[in-house]
Design an enzyme around this catalytic site. Sequence first.
Site, mmCIF file in Angstrom:
data_model
loop_
_atom_site.group_PDB
_atom_site.id
_atom_site.type_symbol
_atom_site.label_atom_id
_atom_site.label_comp_id
_atom_site.label_asym_id
_atom_site.label_seq_id
_atom_site.Cartn_x
_atom_site.Cartn_y
_atom_site.Cartn_z
ATOM 1 N N VAL A 266 -11.343 3.352 -6.298
ATOM 2 C CA VAL A 266 -10.917 2.297 -6.026
ATOM 3 C C VAL A 266 -10.815 2.117 -4.470
ATOM 4 C CG1 VAL A 266 -9.054 2.571 -7.850
ATOM 5 C CG2 VAL A 266 -8.465 3.414 -5.601
ATOM 6 N N ASP A 267 -11.764 2.951 -3.799
ATOM 7 C CA ASP A 267 -11.703 2.647 -2.422
ATOM 8 C C ASP A 267 -12.701 1.884 -1.863
ATOM 9 O OD1 ASP A 267 -14.258 3.782 -2.453
ATOM 10 O OD2 ASP A 267 -13.445 6.027 -2.563
ATOM 11 N N HIS B 149 -11.358 0.964 -12.519
ATOM 12 C CA HIS B 149 -10.117 1.377 -12.211
ATOM 13 C C HIS B 149 -9.184 0.221 -11.058
ATOM 14 C CE1 HIS B 149 -10.421 5.740 -14.023
ATOM 15 N NE2 HIS B 149 -10.265 4.993 -14.991
ATOM 16 N N CYS C 159 4.839 -12.689 -4.247
ATOM 17 C CA CYS C 159 3.875 -13.563 -4.723
ATOM 18 C C CYS C 159 4.117 -14.814 -3.781
ATOM 19 C CB CYS C 159 3.672 -13.978 -5.833
ATOM 20 S SG CYS C 159 2.651 -15.330 -6.522
ATOM 21 N N ALA D 170 -22.453 15.596 -3.437
ATOM 22 C CA ALA D 170 -23.444 14.378 -3.665
ATOM 23 C C ALA D 170 -24.199 13.804 -2.546
ATOM 24 C CB ALA D 170 -22.470 13.271 -4.251
HETATM 25 P P1 OAD Z 1 -11.379 14.296 -9.689
HETATM 26 O O1 OAD Z 1 -10.518 14.798 -8.283
HETATM 27 O O2 OAD Z 1 -10.751 14.611 -10.899
HETATM 28 O O3 OAD Z 1 -12.737 14.920 -9.424
HETATM 29 C C1 OAD Z 1 -13.577 14.812 -8.698
HETATM 30 C C2 OAD Z 1 -14.688 15.950 -8.846
HETATM 31 O O4 OAD Z 1 -15.505 15.643 -7.540
HETATM 32 C C3 OAD Z 1 -14.415 17.226 -8.836
HETATM 33 O O5 OAD Z 1 -14.945 17.937 -10.057
HETATM 34 C C4 OAD Z 1 -15.074 18.142 -7.723
HETATM 35 O O6 OAD Z 1 -15.536 19.311 -7.867
HETATM 36 C C5 OAD Z 1 -16.104 17.043 -7.348
HETATM 37 N N1 OAD Z 1 -16.395 16.962 -5.725
HETATM 38 C C6 OAD Z 1 -15.811 17.088 -4.870
HETATM 39 N N2 OAD Z 1 -16.424 16.948 -3.577
HETATM 40 C C7 OAD Z 1 -17.687 16.634 -4.074
HETATM 41 C C8 OAD Z 1 -18.881 16.079 -3.300
HETATM 42 N N3 OAD Z 1 -18.927 16.241 -2.173
HETATM 43 N N4 OAD Z 1 -20.114 15.835 -4.189
HETATM 44 C C9 OAD Z 1 -19.796 16.046 -5.491
HETATM 45 N N5 OAD Z 1 -18.889 16.167 -6.284
HETATM 46 C C10 OAD Z 1 -17.679 16.274 -5.561
HETATM 47 O O7 OAD Z 1 -11.708 12.733 -9.478
HETATM 48 P P2 OAD Z 1 -12.184 11.923 -10.817
HETATM 49 O O8 OAD Z 1 -12.965 12.456 -11.736
HETATM 50 O O9 OAD Z 1 -12.800 10.661 -10.061
HETATM 51 O O10 OAD Z 1 -7.820 7.300 -11.942
HETATM 52 O O11 OAD Z 1 -10.674 11.253 -11.388
HETATM 53 C C11 OAD Z 1 -10.675 10.423 -12.449
HETATM 54 C C12 OAD Z 1 -9.468 9.556 -12.211
HETATM 55 O O12 OAD Z 1 -8.300 10.208 -12.353
HETATM 56 C C13 OAD Z 1 -9.516 8.532 -10.888
HETATM 57 O O13 OAD Z 1 -10.295 7.297 -11.073
HETATM 58 C C14 OAD Z 1 -7.947 8.254 -10.914
HETATM 59 C C15 OAD Z 1 -7.181 9.662 -11.460
HETATM 60 O O14 OAD Z 1 -6.123 9.326 -12.077
HETATM 61 C C16 OAD Z 1 -6.832 6.386 -11.297
HETATM 62 O O15 OAD Z 1 -6.247 6.438 -10.192
HETATM 63 C C17 OAD Z 1 -6.632 5.313 -12.240
#
Ligand code: OAD
Length: 239
Positions: A100-101, A116, A145, A227
Amino acid sequence: MNMEIVKINPLMKVTVLTGAGISAESGIKTFRDGDGLWENHKVEQVATPEAFEINPELVWDFYKQRYQASVNAIPNQGHYALVKLEKALGSNFKLITQNVDGLHHRAGSRNILDMHGNVERCFCTKCRKHFKLSDIDMNVRLPLCSDCHGLLRPDIVWFGEIPYHLDAIERLILNSNIFIVIGTSGTVYPAAGFVMTAKYKGAVTIGINLEKPHNIDYFDHFYVGKAGDLLPELIKQWL
Ligand code: OAD
């Protein structure tokens, strides 16, 4: 796991799904690394409609901080590598992000589906009118609002709510030749299930993550690392 290098030609349909990991190198905290707490909150305590009903001030304070962190962050090499891939593929490239950034937008990616939401926006809980946070008074604890005086809420898809663009996302996944997943732990559905559908529908699936995610079995190719380090080099090889 397939060790051959993938070759992408401009006629291929390429869909990318990103998560918090791609923004980690821009200084944005991920959700599930470390102690599992997010700025001292459980994600669920600040990211559910119920949390907003019970304590809207806390939820707004939390998202104002997220907004400031996002606005202060700058895109990294991972974001820019995806812009390069999109330039090579044009409209055959699509980017689905759970983040969401807004950093993909600021890097210059165009074909983005923010599934999201976006921390830079909010909307009225009464009349649904949307606003940019930059256009509202952020010093007020509970912003209202300007049209109907209803309570504004962050434009974030919280737990228990339906992600945006699911129809378009489904069509993309069913028609992708290559499906690439970057920086997501594979724990939050429906996004965590996209790679499985893409694979069953015949796409070549590629994952890039700092550690092995929960859904690793569905990847034909998997690269462990950051990444921002891996993507620029991989994209050179793929093209
Ligand atoms: P997570 O925090 O669950 O996972 C992030 C992943 O990125 C982890 O597996 C890390 O190992 C990996 N990681 C960290 N640094 C990295 C890097 N430099 N390069 C590559 N990988 C790296 O985050 P999301 O999977 O995005 O939803 O979480 C999913 C959703 O959960 C989010 O969108 C959010 C949250 O609830 C909402 O806010 C609606």
